[in-house]
Every structure is written in C-alpha cells, then in structure tokens.
Write an enzyme that holds these catalytic residues in place. Structure first.
Site, short mmCIF file in Angstrom:
data_model
loop_
_atom_site.label_atom_id
_atom_site.label_comp_id
_atom_site.label_asym_id
_atom_site.label_seq_id
_atom_site.Cartn_x
_atom_site.Cartn_y
_atom_site.Cartn_z
N LYS A 18 0.79 -5.57 5.53
CA LYS A 18 0.57 -4.76 4.21
C LYS A 18 1.22 -5.94 3.02
O LYS A 18 2.47 -6.08 3.12
CB LYS A 18 1.21 -3.55 3.95
CG LYS A 18 0.53 -2.49 3.17
CD LYS A 18 1.19 -1.19 3.34
CE LYS A 18 0.61 -0.02 2.71
NZ LYS A 18 1.19 1.27 2.70
O1 G3P Z 1 0.02 5.02 1.40
C1 G3P Z 1 0.52 5.05 -0.10
C2 G3P Z 1 1.42 6.09 -0.21
O2 G3P Z 1 2.69 6.03 0.83
C3 G3P Z 1 2.08 6.62 -1.40
O3 G3P Z 1 1.88 7.92 -1.18
O4 G3P Z 1 2.35 10.19 -1.90
O5 G3P Z 1 4.15 8.35 -2.14
O6 G3P Z 1 2.08 8.50 -3.63
P1 G3P Z 1 2.52 8.70 -2.30
#
Ligand code: G3P
Length: 217
Positions: free
Chosen positions: A87
């Site tokens: 990643k």
């Molecule tokens: O896959 C990306 C993710 O981990 C971010 O998610 O909910 O932190 O915006 P969030």
C-alpha cells in the site's frame, strides 16, 4: 464485487472469513495502532498472521515517503507472503514507486486517493488497486460515491486494469451503492457486510415457517 474487511483485528478477520464471502483485508498504520500492534517486527508478524487467516489479498502499508524508502519497505513487505499487496500513498514519490513496483512484479494499492485525477495517475503508473476514501469525502460534504462513478467511467474509457477499491466504507448502503456503480472491490468494517443480511420480512417469514412446521410435527 470483492469484499475486503478494513481492520487489523484478527477476531473480526476470522469471523468475516468464516462467513465465506471474504476476498481480502486492508490495513493501515492507524488500524494497526488501534489493535496495539507496534514495532516493526510485531507489525510484520501481524501481516503474516492475517495472511494465514484469509485466502485473498492483504494490503500492507509503507511508512516511508521517499522513493528509496518506499521501495525498500515495499520489497520487504512483498517478501513476507505472496498475498501481500504493498500500500503506497498518492504522493509524487509514491507514484514513482508504484511504477517501479509494477515493472518489477510487485502488486500495489494506491491509498489516500480523493480525486479522479489522482486515480488516473495511479492507473497510469500501473497500480493493482486504487483506494478512493469515500467516507472521508462524505465527512466533508463531498459525494464520495460520485468519485467512484467518475473513476469507473475513466477506467472503462481506456480499459485500465487497475481495480477500484472503494475504501473508508462506513456502512451497508455504501456497499450497495458501490456495487451498483461497479466498484471492483469494497473494504469496510464487518458490520457493513453483515448489514446486507438483514431484512425484517426474512425474520418474520422464517419464524412463521418454523412455527407451521412445529404444528405438523
Ligand atoms: O481503507 C481506508 C480506511 O481505513 C479509512 O477509513 O473510516 O478511517 O475513513 P476511515
């Protein structure tokens, strides 16, 4: 559409895997920290533990932000397990690294993507996956799902192989809308997948079937 789970929690990953519909896992440094996984060796071991639970791709994020550092870390991560996808953040050095990895047979997930232009660049560089963060766009009153639709259009125009991995999925309607738009993959919490199960008419119908069966037996 492939279902990935966005967590570093091994119990949740096992639960999703046991449901039989899991295609992969995404993680990031925040999710690792949330599980208390710190220190390079522990983090690397945790990635291997995840790979041993799930059958599909597991995204492991680099911390370096310079080209040489990203390459060094990415090669180390890719060596860990054949399921690892490196990643890489959507920054200039990251784009160069994605191109290098593509030329050297290492699969990548370009992360922190918030615009169609960034997604176009990731595909040009040869990313395996591109991760637009739809929930974080919604958080700032910008339509995250519209970004998925824009990227779908662009990739289809030119037949790019890069898979759209809708990330920062927060709930079940995100999952459903991503499927309608034609996202290749979605990654979200287990609850966003389990929400697909639910319908009150299913519960009422099952209750009646079981009650009627009992009457005759
Ligand atoms: O896959 C990306 C993710 O981990 C971010 O998610 O909910 O932190 O915006 P969030």
């Amino acid at each position: 559409m492939k279902f990935f789970i966005d967590t570093a929690n091994l119990d949740q990953i096992r639960e999703a895997q046991n449901l039989g519909v899991l295609d992969g896992v995404t993680t990031n440094p925040s999710l690792m920290a949330k599980e208390g996984i710190t220190g390079r060796n522990n983090i690397l071991k945790h990635y291997v533990d995840i790979c041993n639970i799930v059958d599909g791709d597991v995204s492991a994020e680099v911390i370096a932000t310079d080209f040489e550092g990203i390459i060094k870390e990415g090669e180390e991560l890719a060596e860990l397990h054949e399921q690892i996808v490196v990643k890489v953040p959507m920054i200039k050095e990251g784009v160069k690294a994605i191109k290098y990895f593509a030329d050297n047979g290492i699969r990548t997930n370009c992360t922190l993507v918030f615009s169609a232009g960034q997604a176009l660049l990731a595909a040009k560089a040869g990313a395996t996956y591109v991760s637009p963060f739809i929930g974080r766009l919604d958080d700032i009153s910008t339509d995250g799902l519209n970004l998925i639709a824009e990227i779908r259009l662009i990739y289809d125009n030119y037949g790019y192989d890069t898979q759209i991995l809708a990330a920062s999925v927060r709930h079940t309607m995100h999952v459903l809308e991503c499927a309608k738009i034609g996202s290749d993959v979605m990654t979200g919490p287990l609850s966003s997948i389990e929400g697909l199960l639910k319908h009150p008419l299913t519960d009422i119908g099952l209750e009646k079937f079981l009650a009627d069966y009992k009457k005759g037996n």
